[in-house]
Design an enzyme around this catalytic site. Structure first.
Site, short mmCIF file in Angstrom:
data_model
loop_
_atom_site.label_atom_id
_atom_site.label_comp_id
_atom_site.label_asym_id
_atom_site.label_seq_id
_atom_site.Cartn_x
_atom_site.Cartn_y
_atom_site.Cartn_z
N HIS A 184 -2.49 -2.80 3.64
CA HIS A 184 -1.92 -2.68 2.29
C HIS A 184 -1.55 -4.07 1.78
O HIS A 184 -1.10 -4.93 2.55
CB HIS A 184 -0.68 -1.77 2.31
CG HIS A 184 -0.21 -1.43 0.93
ND1 HIS A 184 0.57 -2.30 0.20
CD2 HIS A 184 -0.47 -0.37 0.13
CE1 HIS A 184 0.79 -1.76 -1.00
NE2 HIS A 184 0.18 -0.59 -1.06
N GLY A 203 2.28 -0.90 -8.72
CA GLY A 203 3.69 -0.88 -9.11
C GLY A 203 3.95 -1.54 -10.46
O GLY A 203 5.10 -1.78 -10.82
N LYS A 238 6.02 4.02 0.88
CA LYS A 238 6.60 2.70 1.11
C LYS A 238 8.01 2.87 1.71
O LYS A 238 8.23 3.81 2.45
CB LYS A 238 6.61 1.89 -0.20
CG LYS A 238 5.25 1.92 -0.87
CD LYS A 238 5.10 0.98 -2.02
CE LYS A 238 3.72 1.13 -2.63
NZ LYS A 238 3.42 0.13 -3.64
N ASN A 289 1.72 7.11 -0.85
CA ASN A 289 2.25 6.02 -0.02
C ASN A 289 3.71 5.82 -0.43
O ASN A 289 3.99 5.25 -1.47
CB ASN A 289 1.43 4.74 -0.28
CG ASN A 289 2.03 3.54 0.41
OD1 ASN A 289 2.89 3.67 1.28
ND2 ASN A 289 1.57 2.36 0.03
N GLY A 324 1.65 5.27 -5.06
CA GLY A 324 3.00 4.89 -4.66
C GLY A 324 4.04 5.63 -5.47
O GLY A 324 4.37 6.79 -5.20
N GLY A 325 4.53 4.98 -6.53
CA GLY A 325 5.63 5.50 -7.34
C GLY A 325 5.52 6.97 -7.71
O GLY A 325 6.47 7.75 -7.53
N GLU A 341 0.93 -5.17 0.29
CA GLU A 341 2.31 -5.61 0.57
C GLU A 341 2.43 -6.09 2.03
O GLU A 341 3.18 -7.02 2.32
CB GLU A 341 3.29 -4.46 0.28
CG GLU A 341 3.46 -4.26 -1.23
CD GLU A 341 3.75 -2.84 -1.66
OE1 GLU A 341 4.15 -2.01 -0.84
OE2 GLU A 341 3.57 -2.56 -2.86
N GLU A 344 -7.36 -1.14 -4.09
CA GLU A 344 -6.12 -1.29 -4.85
C GLU A 344 -6.04 -2.70 -5.43
O GLU A 344 -5.66 -3.64 -4.72
CB GLU A 344 -4.92 -1.07 -3.93
CG GLU A 344 -4.87 0.31 -3.30
CD GLU A 344 -3.45 0.69 -2.90
OE1 GLU A 344 -2.96 1.70 -3.39
OE2 GLU A 344 -2.82 -0.06 -2.12
N SER A 382 -0.79 2.20 -9.76
CA SER A 382 -0.21 2.89 -10.92
C SER A 382 -0.93 4.19 -11.29
O SER A 382 -1.02 4.54 -12.47
CB SER A 382 -0.13 1.95 -12.13
OG SER A 382 0.68 0.83 -11.82
P1 PGA Z 1 1.74 2.40 -7.16
O1 PGA Z 1 1.45 1.93 -5.64
O2 PGA Z 1 1.07 3.73 -7.33
O3 PGA Z 1 3.23 2.49 -7.25
O4 PGA Z 1 1.15 1.37 -8.04
C1 PGA Z 1 0.20 2.12 -5.07
C2 PGA Z 1 0.17 1.55 -3.67
O5 PGA Z 1 0.78 0.50 -3.42
O6 PGA Z 1 -0.48 2.12 -2.77
#
Ligand code: PGA
Length: 255
Positions: free
Chosen positions: A97, A175, A11, A9, A236-237, A99, A169, A215
């Site tokens: 999601h 994050g 973002k 993802n 994500g990251g 966010e 999640e 994460s």
């Molecule tokens: P993250 O993000 O791996 O950076 O924690 C996961 C996500 O928001 O899908």
């Protein structure tokens, strides 16, 4: 047997040149990781979906959108509809999601409507659910997850269990570098599968991919995938670097 899904993802990261570069290098590397066991997927920002799809060619790398509008078409400035995604050839779309829930008013009922619209265009929704830190600390995790499942999947017809992908999640792990322990994640994944048995059928529960997100990185993926009910990651990251993404795809293919 369920596939392992390694879903990036992105973002609001990466522009055109970076998207192109990532996709072409990953597509090239995937030639050597030919495996039916793993499904690699990335979700770039809307403006770059077309280029990502073009660049993937016939590769195993799938391209997803990060969200979609509740509305079909018309006067909704800034929105992108399901039929627009379908016209590009998009086959997967993240919805719900945390966010989107936190900053853009996404709710279980809007997730549900989006899901039905995605079904009409044969796009597979990746449905995100998860509790906040305050809810976990107050011992409300199970209740929150069940309520999100009830809300998002209310009167949603599921027959095979492959119609959707669920991503669990925990909001406190997104994050933050603070991953749920494999035990914490497995507990919730097992709860989700039990809910699917009780509300649909054993086959639906057995076939549905349930991803963990929060994460995830190459270093912790092995132990997460060792859990019975964890079928991959929404990442994500760590999905932004081709090298790390590919390392995770390799881990998935060996699982
Ligand atoms: P993250 O993000 O791996 O950076 O924690 C996961 C996500 O928001 O899908």
């Amino acid at each position: 047997m369920r596939k392992i899904i390694i879903a990036g993802n992105w973002k609001m990261n990466k522009g055109l040149a970076e998207t192109r570069e990532f996709v072409s290098s990953v597509v090239y590397a995937l030639i050597n990781i030919r495996s039916n066991r793993v499904l690699p997927l990335i979700a770039p920002a809307y403006p770059f979906l077309h280029e990502a799809l073009r660049e993937r060619g016939g590769s195993a790398l799938q391209i997803a959108a990060q969200d979609v509008s509740l509305n079909n078409d018309g006067a909704f400035t800034g929105e992108v509809s399901v039929s627009m995604l379908a016209s590009l050839g998009i086959k997967y779309c993240i919805i719900g999601h945390s966010e989107r829930r936190q900053y853009h008013g996404e709710t279980d009922s809007s997730v549900r409507v989006k899901m039905l619209k995605l079904f009409e265009q044969k796009i597979t929704p990746i449905v995100c659910i998860g509790e906040s830190l305050a809810q976990r600390d107050a011992d409300q995790t199970s209740g929150v997850i069940i309520s999100q499942l009830n809300g998002c999947l209310s009167e949603i017809p599921l027959v095979t269990g492959t119609e959707i992908i669920i991503a669990y999640e925990p909001v406190w792990a997104i994050g933050t570098g603070r991953t749920a322990t494999p035990q914490q994640a497995q507990e919730v994944h097992a709860l989700i599968r039990k809910w699917l048995v009780e509300n649909y059928a054993p086959a639906v529960a057995e076939n549905m991919p349930i991803l963990y997100g929060g994460s995830v990185k190459p270093d912790n993926l092995v132990e997460l995938l060792a859990c019975e009910d964890i079928d991959g990651g929404l990442i994500g990251g760590a999905s932004l670097k081709a090298e790390d993404f590919l390392a995770m795809v390799k881990i998935g293919s060996n699982n």
